[in-house]
Design an enzyme around this catalytic site. Structure first.
Site, PDB file in Angstrom:
ATOM      1  N   SER A 199       0.902  -1.122   0.043  1.00 32.28           N
ATOM      2  CA  SER A 199      -0.009  -0.016   0.050  1.00 32.28           C
ATOM      3  C   SER A 199       0.878   1.053  -0.146  1.00 32.28           C
ATOM      4  O   SER A 199       1.863   1.429   0.904  1.00 32.28           O
ATOM      5  CB  SER A 199      -0.945  -0.066   1.335  1.00 32.28           C
ATOM      6  OG  SER A 199      -1.885   1.212   1.220  1.00 32.28           O
ATOM      7  N   ALA A 200       0.757   2.316  -0.935  1.00 29.68           N
ATOM      8  CA  ALA A 200       1.528   3.265  -1.344  1.00 29.68           C
ATOM      9  C   ALA A 200       1.783   4.170  -0.087  1.00 29.68           C
ATOM     10  O   ALA A 200       2.825   4.639   0.227  1.00 29.68           O
ATOM     11  CB  ALA A 200       1.043   4.196  -2.537  1.00 29.68           C
ATOM     12  N   CYS A 321      -8.759  -2.169  22.893  1.00 34.63           N
ATOM     13  CA  CYS A 321      -9.461  -2.432  24.081  1.00 34.63           C
ATOM     14  C   CYS A 321      -9.502  -1.217  24.740  1.00 34.63           C
ATOM     15  O   CYS A 321      -8.920  -0.690  25.403  1.00 34.63           O
ATOM     16  CB  CYS A 321      -8.463  -3.488  24.923  1.00 34.63           C
ATOM     17  SG  CYS A 321      -9.176  -3.978  26.370  1.00 34.63           S
TER      18      CYS A 321
END
Length: 379
Positions: A199-200, A321
């Protein structure tokens, strides 16, 4: 005057690299036409696209015709998993994956199971490294069509034994898919895989550009509408910028890795020494150079992130969480480590030693204040 922000969340999205900014501006002027058309302006756009593909393929060490651009990292991951499985249905419908894959890969696995396939999850140790023997055994089972193993954990940074897993898969004719989003442009890529995605915006390119590499000889089918971004001319400037920034990131990678490793070592040691009841997680040595994660007992994770943000530190959490969701990170749960009060620090090319030192100076007091507010004292 407010405190200047220290951005420590590169693992989510890196700041736009200057090379990307420059290439994007130039491509907006010269590459806006549809590269699928035949007139001169479109042919110029096609030249830009082909050059971007060639430059990206060179950095990855693959053939240009093995590389496709997609609408982002998630689209690339889904295409890799579902396309490889669809192409091998005659072999079987079994998917093997580690327990610490990115959610994009896990969502693709859920789609596969919902469509009648099977998915076998392989566990990891407390450092976040996959059980290689169990992974190899699962890949060897009849009906296994694809195995998936992330190159390095996006939450704790532990590097995975991709080459050994690839060898084990190859012995049984099973292709290995690798999500390399956190590795491309930062560390040398492993060998032994059949499909790879990235992903770029993880390496400093623009958002909305993903990479999908399918090695020659790997069976693969397109399972949905064409993911090739080149069909939409407005995306060509982003592709050009992604390619330019990847070349620049690759050129800087070794020097940055050396600088980041020193800073991350300092964070790991200082946090453990100055914050009581803290667990620094992930492999201390065989890890990504720019990323470190730790968890603080008796601290609400969401409150900690907000407190750090007010002091000018942009960090993320490997754990979701919080008081509202009570859902811990699947990666931290798989590792069997503390997930409450979790902080992930990931550095970028402009992160400074002064930023890190200020973070380390202020963190103990911030954690102590939050614990005191919760009634936890005298640790």
């Amino acid at each position: 005057m407010g405190v200047s922000e220290a951005y420590f969340d590169t693992a989510s999205a890196a700041p736009l690299h200057p090379a990307a900014r420059q290439a994007l501006a130039a491509a907006l002027d010269d590459g806006w036409a549809d590269p699928a058309r035949l007139y001169s302006r479109a042919r110029r756009a096609r030249q830009l696209l082909d050059a971007a593909r060639g430059a990206t393929a060179e950095v990855l060490g693959v053939r240009p015709d093995e590389l496709s651009f997609t609408a982002g990292g998630t689209a690339a991951a889904h295409a890799a998993v579902l396309g490889a499985l669809a192409a091998r249905e005659r072999v079987g419908r079994g998917l093997v994956h580690s327990a610490i894959e990115h959610s994009a890969v896990l969502h693709a696995a859920e789609r596969h199971v919902a469509a009648g396939g099977t998915a076998h999850e392989v566990g990891v140790d407390r450092l976040g490294r996959v059980d290689l023997a169990a992974f190899a055994d699962a890949a060897a089972q009849p009906g296994t069509a694809l195995a998936a193993l992330i190159s390095a954990s996006h939450e704790v940074g532990t590097v995975q034994p991709v080459e050994a897993a690839g060898e084990a898969c190859a012995q049984h004719g099973v292709p290995l898919y690798v999500d390399a989003a956190q590795s491309v442009g930062r560390v040398p890529l492993p060998f032994g895989w059949s499909l790879l995605t990235a992903s770029a915006h993880k390496w400093g390119g623009p958002p909305g550009v993903g990479l999908l590499v399918v090695r020659k000889g790997t069976r693969f089918v397109q399972t949905g509408p064409s993911e090739e971004r080149t069909d939409r001319s407005t995306d060509l400037p982003a592709i050009v910028a992604a390619a330019a920034s990847l070349r620049a990131a690759q050129a800087e990678a070794a020097a940055l890795a050396e600088r980041h490793r020193v800073l991350v070592d300092r964070i790991r040691a200082t946090v453990a020494a100055t914050v009581p009841d803290v667990e620094v997680v992930g492999d201390p040595a065989d890890r990504l150079p720019h990323l470190v994660t730790f968890s603080c007992l008796y601290v609400d994770g969401e409150a900690l992130l907000h407190a750090l943000d007010r002091r000018g530190f942009a960090v993320s959490s490997g754990s979701s969480c919080t008081s509202s969701t009570l859902t811990p990170s699947h990666v931290l749960v798989a590792m069997g480590v503390l997930s409450h009060g979790n902080v992930r620090v990931s550095l970028h090319r402009d992160s400074t030693e002064a930023d890190v030192d200020r973070f380390l100076a202020e963190l103990p007091g911030i954690v102590a204040d939050l614990r005191a507010e919760a009634g936890v004292v005298d640790l």
